[in-house]
Design an enzyme around this catalytic site. Structure first.
Site, PDB file in Angstrom:
ATOM      1  N   GLU A 272      -7.815   4.102  13.074  1.00 44.87           N
ATOM      2  CA  GLU A 272      -6.712   3.771  13.971  1.00 44.87           C
ATOM      3  C   GLU A 272      -6.730   4.571  15.264  1.00 44.87           C
ATOM      4  O   GLU A 272      -6.101   4.180  16.241  1.00 44.87           O
ATOM      5  CB  GLU A 272      -5.372   4.033  13.260  1.00 44.87           C
ATOM      6  CG  GLU A 272      -5.214   3.305  11.934  1.00 44.87           C
ATOM      7  CD  GLU A 272      -3.963   3.747  11.190  1.00 44.87           C
ATOM      8  OE1 GLU A 272      -2.937   4.011  11.849  1.00 44.87           O
ATOM      9  OE2 GLU A 272      -4.005   3.826   9.939  1.00 44.87           O
TER      10      GLU A 272
ATOM     11  N   ASP B 234       0.848  -1.202   0.000  1.00 45.49           N
ATOM     12  CA  ASP B 234       0.000   0.000   0.000  1.00 45.49           C
ATOM     13  C   ASP B 234       0.876   1.241   0.000  1.00 45.49           C
ATOM     14  O   ASP B 234       1.978   1.245   0.547  1.00 45.49           O
ATOM     15  CB  ASP B 234      -0.984  -0.005   1.180  1.00 45.49           C
ATOM     16  CG  ASP B 234      -0.325  -0.168   2.528  1.00 45.49           C
ATOM     17  OD1 ASP B 234      -0.023   0.852   3.172  1.00 45.49           O
ATOM     18  OD2 ASP B 234      -0.131  -1.321   2.954  1.00 45.49           O
TER      19      ASP B 234
END
Length: 287
Positions: free
Chosen positions: A183, A92
């Site tokens: 997150e 990614d």
């Protein structure tokens, strides 16, 4: 006439101290040393393939501290990849990787083909990744299965964040489902409020693209806050710990390292494993 009372003296007999044998002390010391030697060789045997790979093929000119850190990382990366033969491997990227030379993107260490990529598209309610358009286009041209993700900011309006992602990302046939990256914990609001916001984002994005999004998070965050309430979603989990060597049975993707080297990208790169082969990966793409 008084009688004299005679007190008898109590004699306390002390047990003689046991003499410590010189040889028993040495035996204990040698046993401890032997245990750690066996432990060392056990660890080396467990990671023998990674060690052999590293010392055979690595020649990076780094400082001692950097080289040691990279050596440990490379050994683990190779060990994990070796344990997932047949699984689809991907990476990614975002603007933090700078300009990517997509012509050089092919494999990790010339052995493990890179089949897919997740590209950051947006963050919060106002941030479009500066490299998204270029990365999104180049991934398609390079025939790499691509997916887009949104970095969720808990203290910003969830529907505004969903609208930004929808305005930025045009998914096509063969692309992976959209991803919500969560997150952080909220500041000044409850966890229940956070979960309501996440649901609103997920529902809005699913309604637009007609496909259920994937949720990305760290393993602890997933276990503590998401696993029960969002059990109807598939997860992409990050865990870089040395002890974790296999993908979780209930994970769709596993981001197992943030310190891999991929040709065409400067610096460290996140690498991910899909819980299936390439054909199974294509099966979950948009039709």
């Amino acid at each position: 006439m008084r009688r004299k009372t005679t007190r008898s003296k109590t004699i306390i007999r002390r047990k003689p101290k046991k003499k410590t044998s010189f040889f028993s002390g040495k035996l204990r010391t040698y046993s401890i040393i032997g245990f750690f030697i066996l432990l060392f060789f056990g660890v080396c045997y467990h990671y023998r393939n990674g060690l052999a790979y590293y010392f055979s093929f690595k020649s990076d000119k780094l400082s001692y501290e950097e080289a040691e850190d990279k050596r440990i990382t490379d050994i683990r990366n190779f060990q994990v990849l070796e344990k997932h033969e047949g699984k689809a491997i991907g990476f990614d990227v975002s603007e933090f990787q700078g300009e990517v030379d997509w012509d050089l993107i092919n494999s990790i260490e010339s052995k493990y083909s890179l089949e897919f990529v997740f590209i950051r598209a947006t963050a919060g309610n106002d941030k479009v990744d500066s490299r998204f358009a270029a990365n999104w286009r180049s991934a398609k041209e390079s025939n790499i299965i691509r997916g887009a993700y949104h970095y969720y900011r808990p203290n910003e309006n969830s529907l505004e964040q969903a609208r930004l992602f929808i305005q930025t990302v045009q998914l096509r046939k063969g692309d992976l489902p959209p991803v919500l990256d969560i997150e952080k914990l909220p500041k000044g609001q409850s966890l229940d409020s956070l979960k309501i916001g996440l649901r609103r984002w997920l529902n809005a994005v699913e309604a637009h693209y007609k496909v259920k999004p994937i949720i990305y998070s760290g393993e602890k965050y997933y276990d503590d806050f998401l696993k029960e309430d969002f059990s109807d979603y598939l997860f992409w989990i990050a865990n870089y710990n040395f002890y974790r060597e296999k993908i979780g049975d209930d994970w769709l993707f596993w981001q197992f390292t943030e310190k891999a080297s991929v040709s065409g990208i400067k610096g460290n790169v996140d690498v991910n494993i899909f819980n299936g082969d390439v054909e199974q990966l294509r099966f979950i793409t948009i039709e």
